[in-house]
Design a protein around this motif. Structure first.
Motif, PDB file in Angstrom:
ATOM      1  N   TRP A 215       0.816  -1.221   0.000  1.00 45.24           N
ATOM      2  CA  TRP A 215       0.000   0.000   0.000  1.00 45.24           C
ATOM      3  C   TRP A 215       0.848   1.268   0.000  1.00 45.24           C
ATOM      4  N   CYS A 251      -0.453  -6.298   3.554  1.00 42.46           N
ATOM      5  CA  CYS A 251      -1.737  -5.822   4.069  1.00 42.46           C
ATOM      6  C   CYS A 251      -2.811  -6.721   3.472  1.00 42.46           C
ATOM      7  N   PRO A 297      -2.104  -0.843   8.382  1.00 37.04           N
ATOM      8  CA  PRO A 297      -2.251  -2.029   7.522  1.00 37.04           C
ATOM      9  C   PRO A 297      -1.180  -3.088   7.729  1.00 37.04           C
ATOM     10  N   ARG A 342     -13.207  -4.088   6.510  1.00 35.06           N
ATOM     11  CA  ARG A 342     -12.309  -3.639   5.454  1.00 35.06           C
ATOM     12  C   ARG A 342     -12.223  -4.689   4.343  1.00 35.06           C
TER      13      ARG A 342
END
Length: 365
Positions: A215, A251, A297, A342
């Motif tokens: 990410w 993540c 994350p 999420r």
């Protein structure tokens, strides 16, 4: 068969957390590995006691004694086709395989040549059911891939190009271009052939793929998946895989049911001790990226419980949170709920009917 799959594993010492105990907020999550027929993880650092690091931004190393801890944790098999596998060269890769063989932990994705790296590994569960396990890598440093004449890991290399909107760049200078990616056809054909061959020999095929973008490197306008990932994952299912286990982004990413197969795009981190880490100073990523690697994350992840039986695989997520030592704990109810939400939100971008229940069970509609 109940299979437990987890993400990146770096075991540099005996974990401080106990392997057994009651699962409650703040307690060890390691007992989740005990209740399964098979446990598979991604070995993120080579097991080698000496040697010279590769010329790359970051090279990892953990001593060979760590293999015993990997076995003690309960891992039956590890994927080796990763961007760290040859951080200490061919000798380091051979050292890793020898160390795992010495503690009876199976592995896939590496070998003395391309045929061996692509060859499936037979895994026998505690219920005596057998599966084929393969490991592939798309996050591939130069020279890490096995060839017909060189040891290495099983590659699915990615071709890249960039799209620019000239009008937009005039108005918004500095805008990030769109990155177009697709799997190299020759590598894809070999991977499909390996999966089909494994399917002929075994009823169930599991493929681990090191792919995607962490990410901290991903432009916000691109979404969590690189363009090549969904076509690659689906093509492996079409070739005969029942389960595709992704890792590398550090993540959690979406989960997807495709036909009768299951794709886990990124299983995050599971146990990530600090280890020996060296690299070329002028190749190191900017400090702002390293800082982002300490964001939430990195620490919030899950244990993936997959039921492989008749019909499509069934999936349940067990949220985990890494502590300050990089070891997995059971998160608070609020954090656990946020992790499940999420994954649901990301997965609904691929299939709006996907739901993740409060108990972590995933329904694909």
């Amino acid at each position: 068969m109940k299979l437990i799959a987890v993400g990146d594993v770096v075991v540099a010492r005996r974990p401080a957390l106990p392997l057994d105990g009651d699962l409650g907020p703040g307690t060890t999550a390691l007992p989740l590995l005990r209740d399964a027929d098979l446990v598979i993880g991604n070995l993120e650092a080579p097991l080698v006691d000496s040697g010279y690091p590769a010329e790359k931004p970051v090279a990892f190393r953990v001593g060979t004694a760590a293999a015993a801890e990997v076995a003690r944790l309960g891992f039956d098999a590890c994927s080796l086709a990763t961007n760290q596998a040859l951080d200490y060269g061919i000798d380091g890769l051979r050292s890793t395989m020898k160390a795992l063989d010495g503690v009876a932990v199976a592995h896939a994705g590496a070998g003395e040549d391309l045929d061996e790296a692509l060859r499936e590994t037979r895994l026998t569960g505690r219920n005596n059911a057998e599966i084929a396990f393969l490991s592939l890598c798309s996050a591939l440093p130069p020279g890490f891939n096995a060839t017909s004449h060189r040891p290495g890991i099983a590659p699915v290399r990615i071709e890249q190009s960039y799209e620019f909107d000239g009008v937009l760049l005039e108005e918004q200078p500095g805008t990030v271009p769109y990155v177009c990616t697709r799997a190299r056809e020759a590598d894809l054909a070999r991977a499909h052939q390996a999966v089909r061959r494994a399917k002929e020999r075994f009823g169930t095929v599991v493929v681990a793929v090191h792919w995607g973008v962490p990410w901290c490197y991903l432009p916000d306008n691109q979404g969590p998946l690189a363009e090549y990932q969904q076509p690659l994952g689906r093509s492996l299912i079409d070739a005969g895989a029942d389960l595709v286990i992704g890792h590398h982004p550090h993540c959690l990413h979406p989960v997807e049911r495709y036909r009768d197969g299951l794709i886990l795009y990124s299983t995050g981190n599971f146990l990530f001790h600090s280890c020996e880490e060296v690299g070329e100073p002028d190749r190191r990523p900017p400090a702002r990226y390293k800082q982002r690697m300490s964001d939430r994350p990195w620490f919030e992840s899950a244990v993936f419980e997959i039921d492989l039986g008749e019909g499509p695989p069934e999936l349940r997520l067990h949220p985990v949170e890494l502590d300050a030592d990089g070891e997995p704990t059971v998160p608070s109810p609020a954090t656990g709920h946020a992790i499940l939400r999420r994954v649901e939100e990301l997965s609904r971008d691929l299939n709006p009917s996907t739901r993740v229940g409060a108990d972590g069970r995933v329904r694909f509609g």
